[in-house]
Write a protein that holds these residues in place. Sequence first.
Motif, PDB file in Angstrom:
ATOM      1  N   MET A  55      64.731  53.965  17.842  1.00  0.00           N
ATOM      2  CA  MET A  55      64.945  54.361  17.013  1.00  0.00           C
ATOM      3  C   MET A  55      64.689  55.847  17.141  1.00  0.00           C
ATOM      4  SD  MET A  55      63.150  54.103  13.418  1.00  0.00           S
ATOM      5  CE  MET A  55      62.471  55.808  13.170  1.00  0.00           C
ATOM      6  N   GLU A 102      68.828  58.391  11.724  1.00  0.00           N
ATOM      7  CA  GLU A 102      68.699  57.059  10.903  1.00  0.00           C
ATOM      8  C   GLU A 102      70.326  57.093   9.551  1.00  0.00           C
ATOM      9  OE1 GLU A 102      66.124  60.001   7.572  1.00  0.00           O
ATOM     10  OE2 GLU A 102      64.763  59.720   9.086  1.00  0.00           O
ATOM     11  N   ARG A 105      63.104  50.376   6.400  1.00  0.00           N
ATOM     12  CA  ARG A 105      64.145  50.842   6.719  1.00  0.00           C
ATOM     13  C   ARG A 105      63.711  52.186   7.879  1.00  0.00           C
ATOM     14  NH1 ARG A 105      68.055  48.878   4.689  1.00  0.00           N
ATOM     15  NH2 ARG A 105      67.771  47.740   2.591  1.00  0.00           N
ATOM     16  N   ASP A 106      64.933  52.463   8.070  1.00  0.00           N
ATOM     17  CA  ASP A 106      64.992  52.972   9.828  1.00  0.00           C
ATOM     18  C   ASP A 106      64.512  54.052  10.044  1.00  0.00           C
ATOM     19  OD1 ASP A 106      67.029  53.961   9.368  1.00  0.00           O
ATOM     20  OD2 ASP A 106      68.224  53.960  10.566  1.00  0.00           O
ATOM     21  N   ASN A 107      63.264  54.716   8.402  1.00  0.00           N
ATOM     22  CA  ASN A 107      63.324  56.023   9.182  1.00  0.00           C
ATOM     23  C   ASN A 107      61.841  56.370   9.456  1.00  0.00           C
ATOM     24  OD1 ASN A 107      61.773  56.871   6.590  1.00  0.00           O
ATOM     25  ND2 ASN A 107      64.084  55.879   5.930  1.00  0.00           N
TER      26      ASN A 107
END
Length: 84
Positions: free
Chosen positions: A4, A12, A67-69
């Motif tokens: 990330m 994101e 989630r990818d945040n």
Amino acid sequence: MANMNLENEIFETGETYYTLVVYDIEHKQWFNEFGDYDKECVAEEMDEYIHGYHDIKPKNIKILKTRDNPKSIDAAITKLNEVV
């Protein structure tokens, strides 16, 4: 490896992200150790922490699915730390 935080920019995509968290016995908290979009990659890293030189006990390591945040990841870790 997907990560990330690449060159200090946060990407994101809204995709599922897997984070390896480790419980620090001394500080009595869960910490983010590693993350990737590929669960197998995170599971391999977890295996290294358990069976490698880190010698982490299985009860002190988990894979979180978010989630990818950063907010989602931080919220999941905070929730784990509230249970401690």
